[in-house]
Design a protein around this motif. Structure first.
Motif, short mmCIF file in Angstrom:
data_model
loop_
_atom_site.label_atom_id
_atom_site.label_comp_id
_atom_site.label_asym_id
_atom_site.label_seq_id
_atom_site.Cartn_x
_atom_site.Cartn_y
_atom_site.Cartn_z
N SER A 270 0.72 -1.33 -0.13
CA SER A 270 0.10 0.17 -0.38
C SER A 270 1.05 1.03 0.47
N TRP B 200 0.05 4.36 -0.73
CA TRP B 200 -0.79 5.71 -0.32
C TRP B 200 -0.42 5.76 1.36
N PRO C 247 -11.59 -4.45 -3.99
CA PRO C 247 -11.81 -3.54 -3.31
C PRO C 247 -12.31 -4.06 -1.55
N SER C 248 -11.61 -3.63 -1.11
CA SER C 248 -11.64 -4.65 0.90
C SER C 248 -12.97 -3.55 1.32
N GLY D 114 -13.30 4.86 1.20
CA GLY D 114 -13.06 3.30 0.40
C GLY D 114 -11.64 2.94 0.56
N LEU D 115 -10.85 3.89 1.21
CA LEU D 115 -9.24 3.77 1.08
C LEU D 115 -8.68 4.55 1.82
N VAL D 116 -7.71 4.29 1.97
CA VAL D 116 -6.25 3.73 3.26
C VAL D 116 -5.38 5.01 2.03
N GLU E 150 -7.56 11.64 1.86
CA GLU E 150 -6.89 11.84 0.52
C GLU E 150 -4.91 12.39 1.85
N THR E 151 -4.23 11.17 1.16
CA THR E 151 -2.82 11.21 1.56
C THR E 151 -2.67 12.93 1.29
N HIS F 250 0.32 14.05 -5.73
CA HIS F 250 -0.42 13.43 -5.23
C HIS F 250 -1.50 13.03 -6.26
#
Ligand SMILES: N[C@@H](CCC(=O)N[C@@H](CS)C(=O)NCC(=O)O)C(=O)O
Length: 226
Positions: A18, A20, A46-47, A57-59, A71-72, A105
Motif C-alpha cells: 500500500s 498511499w 476492493p476491501s 473506501g481508501l486508506v 486523501e494523502t 498526489h
C-alpha cells in the motif's frame, strides 16, 4: 500504551503493497502523532473492511483529536499543522515542496500502473512501458531540481520531510523494478531507503502474514523489458 491513551487512529493497508498508506504513515510519524495504527489487509478486489472503516473506501485515513482526514495530501497538510518544520521555512522551497507533492498526489499514473509497489520482490527490468519511462524521467528531473535548490540530500534539505514521504513509494518501486536511473537518483533512493522510518516499514512489511500475499501484486505483468 493503552488504547485510551491514543489521540486517534490511522487506518492503513498492507505494508508490502500500500503505497498511499506508506505516505500517510510517514507523515503521521514525522509529526509524531500518538495514534493507534489499524492495518487492514488489501485484497484482490476492493476491501469491504476498508470501505466500512473509511469515508472513501481508501486508506490511509486519519482520525486525530476530533479531526477526520482522508486523501494523502490532506493528511500531509494536517501533519504539517501539527508539527511545524515538515514543510520548509523558506517560502520558495516550501512552494517547491508543495508543488512536487501535489504533482505526486495527482499523477504519475503510468509509473504506478506499470510498476506497482511490492517491498518483497525483485522485478528488475520489468514494467518499462513508455508511460512509466516518461514519468520516471520527470521524477528524476524534479528530484534533481529540489535537491539542488534545498542542498539535499533530501528533497527539502537535510531532513526527511513531507515531500520525501510523498516520493518514498517511488523510491521503493525503483528498488523493486530497477529501471535505468542516473547516479544522483540512485543516491536519493539509497538515502530514502536508509531512513529509520523506512527501515521500520520494510521490517513490518516482511512480518506480515503469508495469507496477505496477493496474486495481482506477486505476479504482475512483467513485459515490456526493453
Ligand atoms: N487518492 C487516495 C488514494 C488512496 C488509495 O488508492 N489507497 C488504496 C491502497 S494503496 C486503497 O485504499 N484501495 C482500496 C482497497 O484496496 O480496498 C489518497 O491520496 O489517499
Amino acid at each position: 500504551m493503552p488504547a485510551q491513551a491514543h489521540a486517534g487512529r490511522l487506518f492503513i493497508g498492507s505494508k508490502r503493497y500500500s503505497s498511499w498508506s506508506l505516505r500517510g504513515w510517514l507523515a503521521v510519524h514525522l509529526a509524531k502523532l500518538e495514534v493507534e495504527e489499524v492495518v487492514i489487509a488489501l485484497e484482490e478486489t476492493p476491501s469491504a473492511a476498508i470501505q466500512a472503516a473509511t469515508p472513501t473506501g481508501l486508506v490511509p485515513y486519519l482520525e486525530h483529536r476530533g479531526a477526520r482526514v482522508w486523501e494523502t495530501i490532506a493528511i500531509a497538510e494536517y501533519c504539517a499543522e501539527q508539527a511545524p518544520g515538515l514543510w520548509p521555512e523558506d517560502a520558495a522551497l516550501r512552494a517547491q515542496a508543495r508543488s512536487i507533492s501535489a504533482e505526486m498526489h495527482a499523477g504519475f499514473r503510468g509509473l504506478r500502473q506499470a510498476m506497482p509497489m511490492n517491498l518483497g520482490r525483485d522485478f528488475a527490468g520489468g514494467g518499462r512501458t513508455p508511460e512509466a519511462l516518461a514519468d520516471i524521467a520527470r521524477i528524476e528531473t524534479l528530484w534533481r531540481e529540489a535537491r539542488a535548490a534545498s542542498g539535499g540530500p533530501f528533497l527539502s534539505g537535510a531532513d526527511f520531510t513531507l515531500a520525501d514521504a510523498m516520493y518514498a513509494p517511488v523510491a521503493s518501486r525503483f528498488l523493486t523494478w530497477q529501471p535505468v536511473l542516473a547516479a544522483d537518483t540512485l543516491d536519493y533512493v539509497a538515502a530514502v531507503r536508509a531512513h529509520p522510518l523506512m527501515r521500520r516499514w520494510y521490517a513490518e512489511a516482511a512480518a506480515e502474514p503469508a495469507a496477505w500475499l496477493l496474486d495481482k501484486y506477486e505476479n504482475p505483468p512483467l513485459a515490456p523489458t526493453a
